[in-house]
Design a protein around this motif. Structure first.
Motif, short mmCIF file in Angstrom:
data_model
loop_
_atom_site.label_atom_id
_atom_site.label_comp_id
_atom_site.label_asym_id
_atom_site.label_seq_id
_atom_site.Cartn_x
_atom_site.Cartn_y
_atom_site.Cartn_z
N ASP A 448 0.85 -1.19 0.00
CA ASP A 448 0.00 0.00 0.00
C ASP A 448 0.89 1.24 0.00
OD1 ASP A 448 -1.72 2.11 0.58
OD2 ASP A 448 -3.04 0.84 1.78
N GLU A 449 0.97 1.90 -1.14
CA GLU A 449 1.88 3.04 -1.28
C GLU A 449 1.57 4.14 -0.25
OE1 GLU A 449 4.62 4.13 -2.45
OE2 GLU A 449 4.25 6.28 -2.20
N ARG A 450 0.32 4.22 0.17
CA ARG A 450 -0.01 5.27 1.14
C ARG A 450 0.71 5.02 2.47
NH1 ARG A 450 -6.21 4.43 1.35
NH2 ARG A 450 -5.34 2.38 1.72
N TRP A 762 -10.48 12.87 8.32
CA TRP A 762 -10.09 13.34 9.64
C TRP A 762 -10.82 12.57 10.73
CZ3 TRP A 762 -12.92 15.48 13.63
CH2 TRP A 762 -12.19 16.10 14.65
N PRO A 763 -10.21 12.22 11.82
CA PRO A 763 -8.78 12.31 12.08
C PRO A 763 -8.10 10.99 11.73
CG PRO A 763 -9.98 11.85 14.11
CD PRO A 763 -10.99 11.82 13.01
N SER A 764 -7.04 11.07 11.02
CA SER A 764 -6.31 9.84 10.67
C SER A 764 -4.93 10.21 10.15
CB SER A 764 -7.06 9.07 9.58
OG SER A 764 -7.05 9.80 8.37
N TRP A 765 -4.07 9.20 10.07
CA TRP A 765 -2.73 9.43 9.51
C TRP A 765 -2.81 9.64 8.00
CZ3 TRP A 765 -3.47 5.63 13.32
CH2 TRP A 765 -2.76 5.83 14.51
N LEU A 766 -3.68 8.83 7.35
CA LEU A 766 -3.70 8.92 5.89
C LEU A 766 -4.39 10.18 5.38
CD1 LEU A 766 -4.13 5.21 4.70
CD2 LEU A 766 -2.05 6.52 5.19
#
Ligand code: BGC
Length: 976
Positions: A448-450, A762-766
């Motif tokens: 997963d490139e993300r 939101w809210p998340s790292w990705l």
């Protein structure tokens, strides 16, 4: 059978270190062998003053003889007492598992610096003019010339400064380090660097030169940007010691013979930038032929030499360069260069134009929603943002002029360039990343490139925040916030060899700890030291989760690098912090004054100021942070403080046991048990819910083992409910975020852990990755949907998620008992539609890797375990007969032992070597979380781990693994 080879010999953390300050440096080596099961059973070390003497019979001054031991690291040098300046060559040979000796390793060496204040003959020297204290000051240039009558055999410079220094010898720059002498708790510890300058000297006339910058010492530092934290005068201390070919010795010191002048650096400040007027440069100023009659005599000062220490960590260097990704004209008409990467450092420019042209480069992290250059988000709690502006005034002699600053750094991705003569083209400006020269050890990649981008962002936030000391952010406060180091130390210690930087920083922490054990929230203290006004704020110090760095960071260094010495050197500091918490906990909070005291009250830490969980998603604005702080002033943060009090006390008990301090071990173990019981009585309601009923509180209680096993299922259940209530999003802030996904995965909630990880809104790292972030944001809000930036965009703390990628996604994890990667676990837990993942670390024993992929329902795992390590592998199938290793049935595989099935998964013990496992992946559907994960085109979804719900032995196993997370330092610890 292939022979064993020894390589990567190290003294302390370094290869062939010059100028060490440790009298008994620790020696380590690695083994290379192209076979399985390679290990050391015995070793022999020898040392001598020169290489030839190493192998001359009777000549080595230290020879251990053959010692039976599997240890290949951290052997203290025990030869004759090391003297100042002494160089010592050493080598090692080992006997392997068959009893065969290796060849002697190639020799390595270490050289002592100046151990004692009495080794110094030099005087402290300063500019020969008076300076204003309340404004930026021009950088003093200092120089002297001297004669040598004979060729030089060996020459060393020992140097340090109040402020920053850059040295020149005969027109050449000495060394390639920048920002020397680095940042330390200057009142107690000032670092000295040693340089080998043999090749720069020559018979006849020579000249030494030094430029001094304000740096951390008297420049603007910390949130308030106050000046002169440690003093108002920059000064140089330098000693050049020369051994001549004829055996004579010459010492050239900083002394009253030196002369001083101002030069082209009109001002330099770490926050505000550097102003350089090339018209004022004095050609050849550090060459012997330079005429310095116009220069002023220096002033000799009497600064303390008792605080001099040898530089221990790796020095800061220029590490990477970036060309512009694009050059924009913003709607406001600004010329802005986008380097495509947020980083800490500066830019080099090339320019040709009329004399006196003023070129301004302002560094920022973001454009605002309109696409204009923006610094406003970097103002801390209403303070003006840092200037981050370098100015270059052109010499204008018709030639191309190339310039970069030397006494500043900036956190930036964008540079607003004003005053550039002509068109600014891509080859005219280059970004340079500057940080402590740590070895990069860890890596991660997956399908997963993300997530790969997220991991790169973590690495870049680390690079941006490990410049001399670990900091919160590289643009705004640039401070050694203890909590930030604490939450990220374990993740960072996988990614890079942090031992040098963190050990040095811990010495600063201990030096600045108050007599009552209170740890300043910022080390070195740029928050509550210096002015009288700043000292008024000392009551905020000692925040739980921040001050706990005193215990948690040394523990991390022990876990990751098997560094027992740091436990010894920091032991009193750790005890003193826990003692502080203990006494604070005994105080009664004002809300309880009218209540009858209860027995457990003394173990609930409910007094004093604490930042608490800090920066949960809903608290990502300055206004919310002010509200949170005000409520902490009134009501403290008892559940957070008590949780950390229990964790640090429990770890201190284990550390005491490791160091053989049994009475302390018993005392702290009993104390930590009492604190846990008090936590349960105070914060667990009759319905099994925690107070406060937040994700963070459940995560902490589970990760720190604050409740008995019988309560855990209820807590897990409620944590999952809280996550669902947030739409399967995280709700944690600074302190609990590092544990959230790992705790869920270890508690058989792998699917929800992946779901949180892979959220893109939101809210998340990705969310940050999808918005183009190249570093980790301080606040979950970071850049809002209108494209406006909030707070810092380059904070390590939430990057601790990388540990989940290493440990759970790729499956590489420290053993819960054995420190330093001597034994490790390989237990990939695929999920989230990921079809391959790889994590690797260049461990103290060599390369360790876990690399898996799923193709056509087959799970293939490649494991690398270097000599002297062992591993336990856990495979996602329940049938050993379906597993093949290098094409063979598992039962017949070479060096694979104790094959078994535990909790529905095949496990096996591996000797060192390279292994290739294959098995059909066992797909399990059972999970408490609803709905399938979104599937991406062309990928096979891989649901969670194959565990039977409610299996008690699995529960126990999960706890053990959970405890192994570097974020959860609760371990069954034994030293072998
Ligand atoms: C810093 C944080 C720090 C915090 C204290 C902030 O301004 O940037 O990283 O830990 O203050 O809560």
């Amino acid at each position: 059978m292939s022979a064993t080879e020894l390589y990567d010999l190290r003294t302390e953390c370094a290869c062939d270190p010059l100028g060490i300050g440790v009298r008994q440096p620790r020696l380590s080596w690695k083994m290379r062998a192209g076979r399985r099961g390679a290990r050391q059973v015995a070793y022999r070390l020898r040392a001598a003053p020169d290489v030839a003497a190493l192998s001359r019979p009777g000549a080595p001054h230290w020879d251990t003889g053959t010692i039976e031991s599997p240890r290949s690291g951290q052997h203290p040098y025990e030869g004759p007492a090391l003297q100042s300046r002494q160089r010592c060559y050493w080598q090692v040979r080992i006997w392997d598992e068959t009893g065969s000796p290796s060849a002697w390793s190639a020799p390595s060496w270490f050289e002592a610096g100046l151990f004692d204040a009495t080794d110094w003959q030099a005087d402290w020297i300063e500019a020969g003019w008076s300076e204003r204290a309340d404004a930026p000051r021009p950088a003093p240039y200092l120089r002297r010339s001297f004669e040598l009558s004979v060729p030089v055999a060996k020459a060393r410079i020992y140097a340090t400064a109040q402020g920053l220094y850059e040295l020149h010898l005969n027109g050449e720059r000495v060394g390639d380090a920048v920002l020397t002498p680095g940042f330390s708790s200057y009142a107690h510890r000032l670092q000295v660097q040693t340089y080998d300058v043999t090749a720069l000297l020559r018979p006849g006339a020579n000249a030494l030169g030094a430029v001094l910058g304000d740096g951390w010492f008297r420049g603007r530092t910390g949130a308030s940007g106050a000046r002169n934290r440690w003093g108002t005068r920059v000064a140089l201390l330098l000693q050049l010691e020369i051994e001549c070919a004829d055996g004579s010795r010459v010492v050239v010191c900083s002394d009253r013979v030196w002369r001083s002048a101002t030069g082209p650096i009109l001002s330099s400040d770490l926050r505000d930038g550097e102003v350089y007027d090339a018209q004022r440069a004095q050609q050849g100023w550090s060459e012997a032929s330079f005429d310095d009659r116009d220069w002023k005599p220096v002033a000799v000062a009497n600064h303390d030499r008792g605080r001099l220490v040898a530089s221990a960590g790796p020095l800061a260097r220029r590490r990477e360069e970036f060309p512009p990704k694009r050059i924009l004209r913003t709607p406001a008409g600004q010329t802005v260069v986008d380097f495509g990467q947020n980083l800490s450092g500066w830019v080099r420019i090339r320019v040709r134009g009329p004399a006196g042209t003023r070129l301004e480069m302002t560094h920022g992290e973001a454009l605002d929603g309109e696409g204009n250059f923006d610094l406003a988000h970097l103002g801390a709690l209403g303070m003006p943002p840092p200037g981050q502006r370098d100015v270059y005034i052109l010499r204008g002699d018709g030639e191309v002029e190339t310039w970069e600053p030397r006494f500043t750094t900036h956190g930036f991705q964008y540079v607003h360039v004003a005053g550039y003569p002509g068109d600014l083209t891509g080859d005219a400006i280059t970004a340079i990343a500057v940080y402590s020269d740590m070895r990069e050890t860890g890596s991660f990649s997956c399908s997963d490139e993300r997530l790969d981008q997220l991991h790169r962002n973590v690495v870049w936030s680390m690079k941006s925040n490990f410049c001399e000391i670990p900091t919160d952010c590289p643009q705004r406060e640039r401070s050694g916030w203890t909590g930030d180091v604490q939450v990220f130390a374990a993740t960072g210690s996988f990614l890079m060899e942090t031992g040098g930087v963190l050990t040095k920083w811990l010495a600063d922490l201990a030096a600045e700890q108050r007599p009552d054990g209170c740890v300043p929230n910022v080390v070195p203290d740029t928050l509550t030291s210096g002015s009288r006004l700043a000292r008024l704020a000392t009551w905020v110090n000692g925040s739980a989760g921040w001050g706990d760095a005193a215990v948690l960071v040394p523990w991390t260094l022990y876990r990751v690098f098997e560094d027992r010495r740091v436990l010894e050197t920091q032991y009193e500091s750790m005890k003193s912090w826990v003692g502080f918490a203990e006494r604070r906990a005994r105080r009664r909070h004002w809300t309880k004054w009218l209540r009858r005291p209860r027995e457990h009250d003394a173990y609930v830490w409910d007094t004093g100021f604490h930042f608490g969980e800090w920066l949960e998603p809903e608290n990502g604005t300055v206004a919310a942070l002010v509200r949170v702080m005000a409520s902490s002033v009134l009501f403290s943060r008892p559940s957070v403080a008590t949780g950390y009090f229990a964790l640090s006390t429990g770890l201190l008990a284990r550390i005491a046991a490791i160091l053989g301090r049994d009475r302390d071990a018993a005392r702290y173990s009993a104390l930590s048990q009492r604190i846990r019981e008090a936590y349960q009585r105070e914060f667990v309601g009759p319905d099994g819910r925690l107070r406060p009923d937040t994700q963070a509180e459940y995560v902490r209680a589970l990760a720190f083992d604050l409740v008995p096993p019988s309560m855990r299922p209820r807590l897990v259940e409620r944590l999952v409910e809280r996550v669902h209530a947030a739409g399967d999003h995280l709700g944690t802030g600074f302190l609990a975020t590092p544990f959230l996904c790992t705790v869920l995965a270890d508690e058989r909630e792998l699917e929800i852990a992946y779901r949180i990880l892979l959220q893109t809104d939101w809210p998340s790292w990705l969310d940050s990755v999808e918005k183009g972030a190249t570093t980790i944001w301080e606040s979950w809000r970071g850049i809002d949907d209108d494209g406006n930036p909030h707070l810092s965009l380059n904070h390590c703390s939430k990057g601790a998620i990388a540990s989940f990628l290493h440990e759970v996604v790729a499956g590489l994890r420290l053993d819960p008992v054995v420190p330093g990667w001597r034994r490790f676990l390989v237990e990939p837990r695929p999920g989230g539609g990921i079809t391959r993942a790889r994590a690797a670390i260049d461990s103290p024993y060599g390369l360790i890797a876990s690399d898996w992929r799923i193709e056509s329902g087959i799970f293939a795992l490649h494991v690398v375990a270097p000599p002297n390590t062992t591993a336990r592998v856990v495979l996602p199938t329940s049938n050993p007969e379906e597993v093949r290793e290098s094409g063979r049935a598992l039962a017949a595989a070479d060096r694979v032992a104790k094959v078994g099935v535990r909790n529905g998964r095949v496990t096996a013990e591996l000797a060192s070597g390279v292994y290739r496992f294959e098995c059909p992946i066992c797909v399990q559907g059972a999970s408490s979380t609803p709905g399938p994960l979104p599937q991406r085109a062309g990928e096979t979804p891989v649901p969670g781990t194959p565990l039977a719900p409610g299996d008690r032995s699995e529960r126990f196993r999960s706890r053990r693994l959970r405890m192994d997370s570097p974020h959860s330092r609760v371990q069954e610890e034994t030293m072998s």
